[in-house]
Design an enzyme around this catalytic site. Sequence first.
Site, PDB file in Angstrom:
ATOM      1  CG  ASP A 186     -10.117 -43.995  -8.583  1.00 62.37           C
ATOM      2  OD1 ASP A 186     -10.063 -42.847  -7.764  1.00 62.37           O
ATOM      3  OD2 ASP A 186      -9.220 -43.709  -9.445  1.00 62.37           O
ATOM      4  CE1 TYR A 229     -14.280 -40.800 -15.233  1.00 60.95           C
ATOM      5  CE2 TYR A 229     -16.468 -41.080 -15.764  1.00 60.95           C
ATOM      6  CZ  TYR A 229     -15.211 -40.789 -15.956  1.00 60.95           C
ATOM      7  OH  TYR A 229     -15.335 -40.551 -17.421  1.00 60.95           O
ATOM      8  CG  HIS A 254     -12.189 -36.262 -14.689  1.00 62.66           C
ATOM      9  ND1 HIS A 254     -11.136 -36.237 -15.451  1.00 62.66           N
ATOM     10  CD2 HIS A 254     -12.249 -37.552 -14.133  1.00 62.66           C
ATOM     11  CE1 HIS A 254     -10.643 -37.353 -15.471  1.00 62.66           C
ATOM     12  NE2 HIS A 254     -11.327 -38.307 -14.875  1.00 62.66           N
ATOM     13  NE  ARG A 292     -19.373 -41.408 -23.514  1.00 60.90           N
ATOM     14  CZ  ARG A 292     -18.568 -41.499 -22.443  1.00 60.90           C
ATOM     15  NH1 ARG A 292     -17.660 -42.518 -22.094  1.00 60.90           N
ATOM     16  NH2 ARG A 292     -18.496 -40.674 -21.282  1.00 60.90           N
ATOM     17  CD  GLU A 306      -7.228 -40.049 -13.750  1.00 52.19           C
ATOM     18  OE1 GLU A 306      -7.825 -40.184 -14.878  1.00 52.19           O
ATOM     19  OE2 GLU A 306      -7.507 -41.038 -12.860  1.00 52.19           O
ATOM     20  CD  GLU A 328      -7.988 -40.257  -8.638  1.00 50.34           C
ATOM     21  OE1 GLU A 328      -8.720 -40.953  -7.561  1.00 50.34           O
ATOM     22  OE2 GLU A 328      -8.156 -40.784  -9.900  1.00 50.34           O
ATOM     23  CG  ASP A 346      -5.801 -43.232 -10.846  1.00 48.04           C
ATOM     24  OD1 ASP A 346      -5.228 -44.541 -10.931  1.00 48.04           O
ATOM     25  OD2 ASP A 346      -6.801 -43.223 -11.509  1.00 48.04           O
ATOM     26  NE  ARG A 349      -5.067 -40.593 -18.908  1.00 50.08           N
ATOM     27  CZ  ARG A 349      -6.045 -40.519 -18.104  1.00 50.08           C
ATOM     28  NH1 ARG A 349      -7.110 -41.642 -17.876  1.00 50.08           N
ATOM     29  NH2 ARG A 349      -6.149 -39.459 -17.363  1.00 50.08           N
ATOM     30  CD  GLN A 403      -7.860 -45.266 -18.631  1.00 57.20           C
ATOM     31  OE1 GLN A 403      -6.928 -44.471 -18.488  1.00 57.20           O
ATOM     32  NE2 GLN A 403      -9.086 -44.836 -18.277  1.00 57.20           N
ATOM     33  CE1 TYR A 417     -12.572 -47.297 -23.042  1.00 56.72           C
ATOM     34  CE2 TYR A 417     -14.031 -47.182 -21.146  1.00 56.72           C
ATOM     35  CZ  TYR A 417     -13.953 -46.654 -22.315  1.00 56.72           C
ATOM     36  OH  TYR A 417     -14.527 -45.753 -23.206  1.00 56.72           O
ATOM     37  CE  LYS A 433      -7.345 -44.816 -14.589  1.00 55.70           C
ATOM     38  NZ  LYS A 433      -7.426 -43.412 -14.327  1.00 55.70           N
ATOM     39  CB  THR A 460      -2.142 -45.798  -6.865  1.00 53.44           C
ATOM     40  OG1 THR A 460      -2.844 -46.435  -7.904  1.00 53.44           O
ATOM     41  CG2 THR A 460      -3.032 -44.692  -6.426  1.00 53.44           C
ATOM     42  CB  THR A 487      -9.539 -36.750 -12.414  1.00 62.66           C
ATOM     43  OG1 THR A 487      -8.691 -37.863 -12.621  1.00 62.66           O
ATOM     44  CG2 THR A 487      -8.749 -35.448 -12.592  1.00 62.66           C
ATOM     45  CD  GLU A 535     -10.267 -33.404 -17.092  1.00 56.01           C
ATOM     46  OE1 GLU A 535     -11.248 -32.558 -16.896  1.00 56.01           O
ATOM     47  OE2 GLU A 535      -9.728 -34.161 -16.306  1.00 56.01           O
TER      48      GLU A 535
END
Lengths: 420, 420
Positions: free
Chosen positions: A125, A127, A132, A141, A199, A201, A233, A237, A240, A244, A253, A257, A349, A363
């Site tokens: 997968d 990114y 996104h 962050r 997600e 995708e 996906d 959250r 995760q 992670y 995850k 899927t 995503t 998001e």
Amino acid sequence: MDLLKIVRDAESSEFSPRNLPYCVFSPPQEPSARVGVRLGNFLLDMGVLESAGLFKQAALGPKSVFNQPSLNAFIACGKTAWHEVRRALLALLSGARRPPGGLSFIYPRQSVLLRLPVEIGDYTDFYASKHHASNVGEVLRGKDQRLLNNWLRLPVAYHGRASSIVVSGAGIRRPWGQTRPRDPNGPPEFSPSARLDFELEVGYLIGPGNSLGDSISIKAAEDHIFGLVLLNDWSARDIQSWEYQPLGPFLGKNFATTISPWVVPLEALQPYRVAGPKQDPAPLPYLQSEQDGAFDIQLEAWLTPPNGQPHRLCYTNFSYLYWSMAQQIAHHTSNGCNLRPGDLLASGTVSGPEKSERGCLLELTWGGDEPIDLGDGNQRVWLQDGDELTITGWCEREGARIGFGSNSGRIIPAHPSPQH
Amino acid sequence: MDLLKIVRDAESSEFSPRNLPYCVFSPPQEPSARVGVRLGNFLLDMGVLESAGLFKQAALGPKSVFNQPSLNAFIACGKTAWHEVRRALLALLSGARRPPGGLSFIYPRQSVLLRLPVEIGDYTDFYASKHHASNVGEVLRGKDQRLLNNWLRLPVAYHGRASSIVVSGAGIRRPWGQTRPRDPNGPPEFSPSARLDFELEVGYLIGPGNSLGDSISIKAAEDHIFGLVLLNDWSARDIQSWEYQPLGPFLGKNFATTISPWVVPLEALQPYRVAGPKQDPAPLPYLQSEQDGAFDIQLEAWLTPPNGQPHRLCYTNFSYLYWSMAQQIAHHTSNGCNLRPGDLLASGTVSGPEKSERGCLLELTWGGDEPIDLGDGNQRVWLQDGDELTITGWCEREGARIGFGSNSGRIIPAHPSPQH
């Protein structure tokens, strides 16, 4: 059934002869599975057509590639064979070739059971959407660290789980999992995920691939893309975000899927090729291509609450992707990693610049802070039990569409206890 | 060949009847592959023994599970079948059962070609050694952040690449890759990795596994471990450190993973079961077990430079592992993720408290700062072309050993140009 009438009826549908997506299906009352091609509201049985000699020009080899429970054998044949089979099918559908006499090779779509179309060896997968990655980076962050240093230099990716990939329609069990302790010195929580997300995708199936130690140049990369699917996906959250660091997403995850059953051939998508976003800074030479690498595929995600009406959550486009599929393949194999027929790669995503173009709840609700109004008195921050999430996708030019169909999954309540 | 003489000769070897590890091999001048069992310097052809009816009690089913090019069919049969086959083999080797007359089922070890013993669906790599995680954390993030908050609460893991898993003896091509820009505002480097490393690990093969949506309790977890192998998780540290944020290792790892050809049954390892390290804080209930979950397996890594002598790099023990295999399985499936027969799970680098017990060069050279003296004028910080890295492992009690054999790979120079 009259094939040419079916073709005429199909012309105005998403599954016209311009599309011809592959699937794997079981005919009514038969447990065995084989390869089919969608045409309007019908399916063509590729095993029967192969046995009747329709694909002789394609030199598929002495063993059947379509009387198989997965697309892998056909995918392994490579681009020339894919093209020859498509040509033979188009000749059949235009009436230039006669259908095999006395053979039943057409099924109404509703009469068959659709299966996972491919045996997936490895699933990667990416990114690859800048919108996104920037949005997620800002939520997690803060504004100053939206994109990490490496993001504009290489298509970031991680290995996903192949075993838990299911086909559209399969129920999605809400996972249990560890989440961050409320008291930083206390034990973590262990409970059903309270932050279940989707997600949006696009996935693509690889073949024939490369040998271990070799690489695929960006110029040759698209020769190794058989076709595309819609992919969800599913993401927990809360699980995760606790797990992670430092090795990436795992149990947040790998519980499920979902992919759509129809594999749209890359050849069918050629008329929809467009330029992707300008890349600045310029990528390193092994990631540079003179060919436009993006595809204009319109994408939507819809949420249907239990006993409620479908609500469109977002509307986005595959061409927003910063890193193209060809760049992803060139990067993935640049170290000699081997891709095999049937491997699944996915875009990550697909989000766009507008708020309505964000491809996941993380998001859309900005980390859970901004609930979504579903219009009938219902609100959502994360997915609830019984919610059905559907992704759709299509290409359109001058009124003619080719479609990906839909990718759906409904949330099943978590098991009542952790040991199940 | 006289079977009982072979048994007598095997008694003093690592491959005595206490061990009986499985492999997949091709007999001399035969392209086909099937399952074998190692005994001293010989191999027993399990396909022939199965056809002769030796394993009737094990009820393996109507189709052969040993005349197969992988162990998957046998692994899928489950613990009772594994035990019954072992019992029948031991009866044969003790003379209690007569060998099938007139059939050739013994090959000298040196006459056969060993193959990858299993078709691996998914490969998961844990990070379960506290000494390793602490050392790596200190090298990368400094003394204050040796372990991240989640490490003592759950067995951290990531999904690895199944396609690039090779069997001992396969050459390992030095990968090309992007590495951190020297000038933070300039482009990254793209070159053959200059920081090639090994990781000493133990892998284990899963069967029968669980259905998607269900979990495996810690109590039942070991019923799903067929056997153990030695594993080398080759790592390109320069590629890894540039790419791994935020989604984990990718091209820094997926160019190759080597496993040993002999799968030592978990049943053979029962006499070497010991208590693992005390876990503080106490893990959550789903990770608690009353049974000792560690195994006393002694492990070594050796480096042989081109035209040089083997040099022991480290000496460690599988029982140092903080998180047991049973805990890893219970955690992996706690969210409903399904494990399938033939899946490979691995421990992560097995390091101990002493400097001589560190299981990779990143730790042994402390991030590259402390070169290792190979004793013959050679020094190493990272692996050089032509270096052979060998991992060995064994259990020993009262002078009797059972061995894992060895896991070797030699570094092949990188391709001269990035497009290959």
